[in-house]
Design a protein around this motif. Structure first.
Motif, PDB file in Angstrom:
ATOM      1  N   GLY A 165      11.845  -2.456  -0.744  1.00 55.73           N
ATOM      2  CA  GLY A 165      11.116  -1.688  -1.748  1.00 55.73           C
ATOM      3  C   GLY A 165       9.875  -1.054  -1.182  1.00 55.73           C
ATOM      4  O   GLY A 165       8.869  -0.928  -1.887  1.00 55.73           O
ATOM      5  N   ASN A 168       7.540   1.369  -3.051  1.00 56.16           N
ATOM      6  CA  ASN A 168       6.602   0.897  -4.078  1.00 56.16           C
ATOM      7  C   ASN A 168       5.180   0.790  -3.543  1.00 56.16           C
ATOM      8  O   ASN A 168       4.206   0.973  -4.283  1.00 56.16           O
ATOM      9  CB  ASN A 168       7.035  -0.472  -4.612  1.00 56.16           C
ATOM     10  N   GLN A 171       2.719   3.748  -4.080  1.00 53.13           N
ATOM     11  CA  GLN A 171       2.449   4.182  -5.447  1.00 53.13           C
ATOM     12  C   GLN A 171       1.248   3.419  -6.021  1.00 53.13           C
ATOM     13  O   GLN A 171       0.801   2.420  -5.465  1.00 53.13           O
ATOM     14  CB  GLN A 171       3.687   3.951  -6.331  1.00 53.13           C
ATOM     15  N   TRP A 174       0.017  -0.589  -5.872  1.00 49.63           N
ATOM     16  CA  TRP A 174       0.139  -1.169  -4.532  1.00 49.63           C
ATOM     17  C   TRP A 174      -0.787  -0.462  -3.540  1.00 49.63           C
ATOM     18  O   TRP A 174      -0.836  -0.836  -2.369  1.00 49.63           O
ATOM     19  CB  TRP A 174       1.589  -1.054  -4.037  1.00 49.63           C
TER      20      TRP A 174
END
Length: 368
Positions: A165, A168, A171, A174
Motif C-alpha cells: 500500500g 497511501n 496521501q 500519512w
C-alpha cells in the motif's frame, strides 16, 4: 483500583505494541475484545495476547461491558469510527491524526460533549521518561527562560514500492505534517504551552512518483503524490517563545532532533517519537551534562495515554493526551497549510491547557 474494560478496533501493525502494554504494563486496563474488518486478523491478535474475544467492530461496540475503545484504524477512517464508538456510549482513544479537517474534528468533539464522554488521542510519547524529564528540567529553571526551539524530522518514504500500500504514504494522513509532525507539535506544547499563531511553507519535490525498483510488484507504475512531502513552519507560543519545525519524507534514513533554547541553557530533548533517549543540557558556564530520568516509562509505552485516561475517569481528573490537545495540534497543522497557501500568519483561535506533568515517584504501571 477498579479495572477499565477496553476494546481495540484495528489489528494492524501498531496494535501489537498497544496490546503488549495494555495487557501487561498498565494494571488498570483489561482488554476484553479486539476487532477488525478482517476478523482473521483480530483472531490472530486475540490468540497472541490472550484476549477472550475477537469479533467485528459492530460486535465490539455492542458489548455492554466495554467502557473505552481504542481506535487504531487507518487515518481516513478515524472520524467515522470515533463517531461510531461515541454513538455506542463509550469513551474513545484514537491514534493520530485526530482528524484531517476541522469539520470532522468538531463533529467528534460535539458528540462527545453531548454524550458526556471522553476523547483521547495519540501521540502519548510525551508521557514517557525522556519528555517528562525534559519538562521537569524546564519547569525547575535549568535553562532559565525558554525563548525558542528547533525541531527536525527527516526521513524517507515508501518510494521503493515494496510495501503493497505504498501509495497511501503519499496521501494526507500519512504525509509528514499529519504522520510525524504531531509528535513534535505535541512535545512542544507539553514543554512550552499552547500556540497562538503559525506560519509555514509546504511542498513536494515532485507531483507524482514512478516505481523504478524492478523488485517491486508495481514496477513501472506511476501514482500521484496527494500531500506535501516537506513542511517548514514557525510556531509562536502564548508565552512568547517561538519554534522552527522542519518535517519531511523526501530524504533517507531517519533524522530526529529537538532542542529548547533558554537564557541559561540549551536542552537537547530526546526524539519525540520515542519514550527514551539522552536528555542533555548545555549550560552558560560551558559544561554539558546528561541527566538521569526523573520519571518511569523509558521503554516503548504506547498505550500510556489510554491508561492515563482510565485513571482520569476513575479519579475524575483531566486526562493528558486529550481531545482538546489533539484538536489544538490539528488547528496548528491546518494553520501551517493555510499559511503556505495564502502567504500570511495564521492565528490559532482555540488554545488548550498545557498538559500537567506526571507525578514523581509513581510505581511502574501506575499513573496516579
Amino acid at each position: 483500583m477498579q479495572k477499565t474494560k477496553i476494546g481495540i478496533i484495528g489489528c494492524g501493525f501498531i496494535s501489537g505494541i498497544y496490546l503488549e502494554n495494555c495487557t501487561k504494563t498498565f494494571g488498570i486496563l483489561e482488554v476484553v475484545a479486539v476487532a477488525d474488518l478482517a476478523v482473521d486478523l483480530a483472531r490472530k491478535r486475540a490468540e497472541e495476547f490472550g484476549i477472550p474475544k475477537a469479533c467485528t467492530p459492530a460486535e465490539l461496540l455492542a458489548d455492554p461491558e466495554i467502557e473505552l475503545v481504542v481506535n487504531l484504524t487507518a487515518p481516513q477512517a478515524h472520524t467515522e469510527v470515533n463517531l461510531q464508538i461515541l454513538a455506542a456510549g463509550k469513551h474513545v482513544y484514537a491514534e493520530k491524526p485526530f482528524a484531517l479537517n476541522r469539520a470532522d474534528a468538531d463533529r467528534v468533539l460535539a458528540l462527545a460533549k453531548e454524550k458526556g464522554l471522553r476523547i483521547g488521542s495519540a501521540p502519548d510519547t510525551f508521557l514517557g521518561a525522556g519528555l517528562q524529564t525534559s519538562r521537569k528540567l524546564i519547569d525547575d529553571g535549568w535553562i532559565g527562560t525558554p525563548y525558542a526551539a528547533s525541531g527536525l524530522i527527516l526521513m524517507g518514504n515508501a518510494y521503493d514500492g515494496m510495501h503493497p500500500g505504498f501509495h497511501n504514504y503519499l496521501q494526507f494522513g500519512w504525509d509528514p505534517l499529519f504522520d510525524m509532525a504531531p509528535y513534535y507539535i505535541t512535545a512542544l506544547i507539553h514543554l512550552l504551552g499552547p500556540v497562538r499563531s503559525v506560519s509555514g511553507s509546504a511542498g513536494s519535490v515532485k507531483g507524482e512518483h514512478t516505481v523504478t525498483n524492478p523488485l517491486s510488484p508495481r514496477y513501472g507504475e506511476t501514482v500521484p503524490i496527494g500531500a506535501p512531502m516537506h513542511v517548514s513552519a514557525i510556531l509562536d507560543f502564548a508565552n512568547g517563545a517561538t519554534a522552527a519545525l522542519q518535517a519531511a519524507k523526501e530524504s533517507f534514513g531517519y533524522t530526529p532532533r529537538l532542542e529548547i533554547y533558554g537564557t541559561e541553557g540549551i536542552l537537547h530533548v530526546p526524539d519525540p517519537n520515542a519514550f527514551d533517549g539522552a536528555v542533555t543540557l548545555q549550560q552558560r558556564n560551558g559544561t554539558t551534562q546528561s541527566f538521569p530520568y526523573s520519571h518511569e516509562f523509558a521503554k516503548n509505552s504506547r498505550g500510556i495515554g489510554v491508561a492515563d485516561m482510565a485513571h482520569a475517569i476513575r479519579s475524575d481528573r483531566k486526562h493528558r493526551a486529550s481531545g482538546e490537545l489533539a484538536s489544538h495540534v490539528l488547528d496548528i497543522q491546518l494553520g501551517i497549510l493555510a499559511s503556505s497557501k495564502e502567504g500570511r500568519h495564521v492565528a490559532i483561535e482555540a488554545g488548550c491547557e498545557q498538559p500537567a506533568p506526571l507525578p514523581l515517584g509513581l510505581k511502574y504501571g501506575l499513573l496516579d
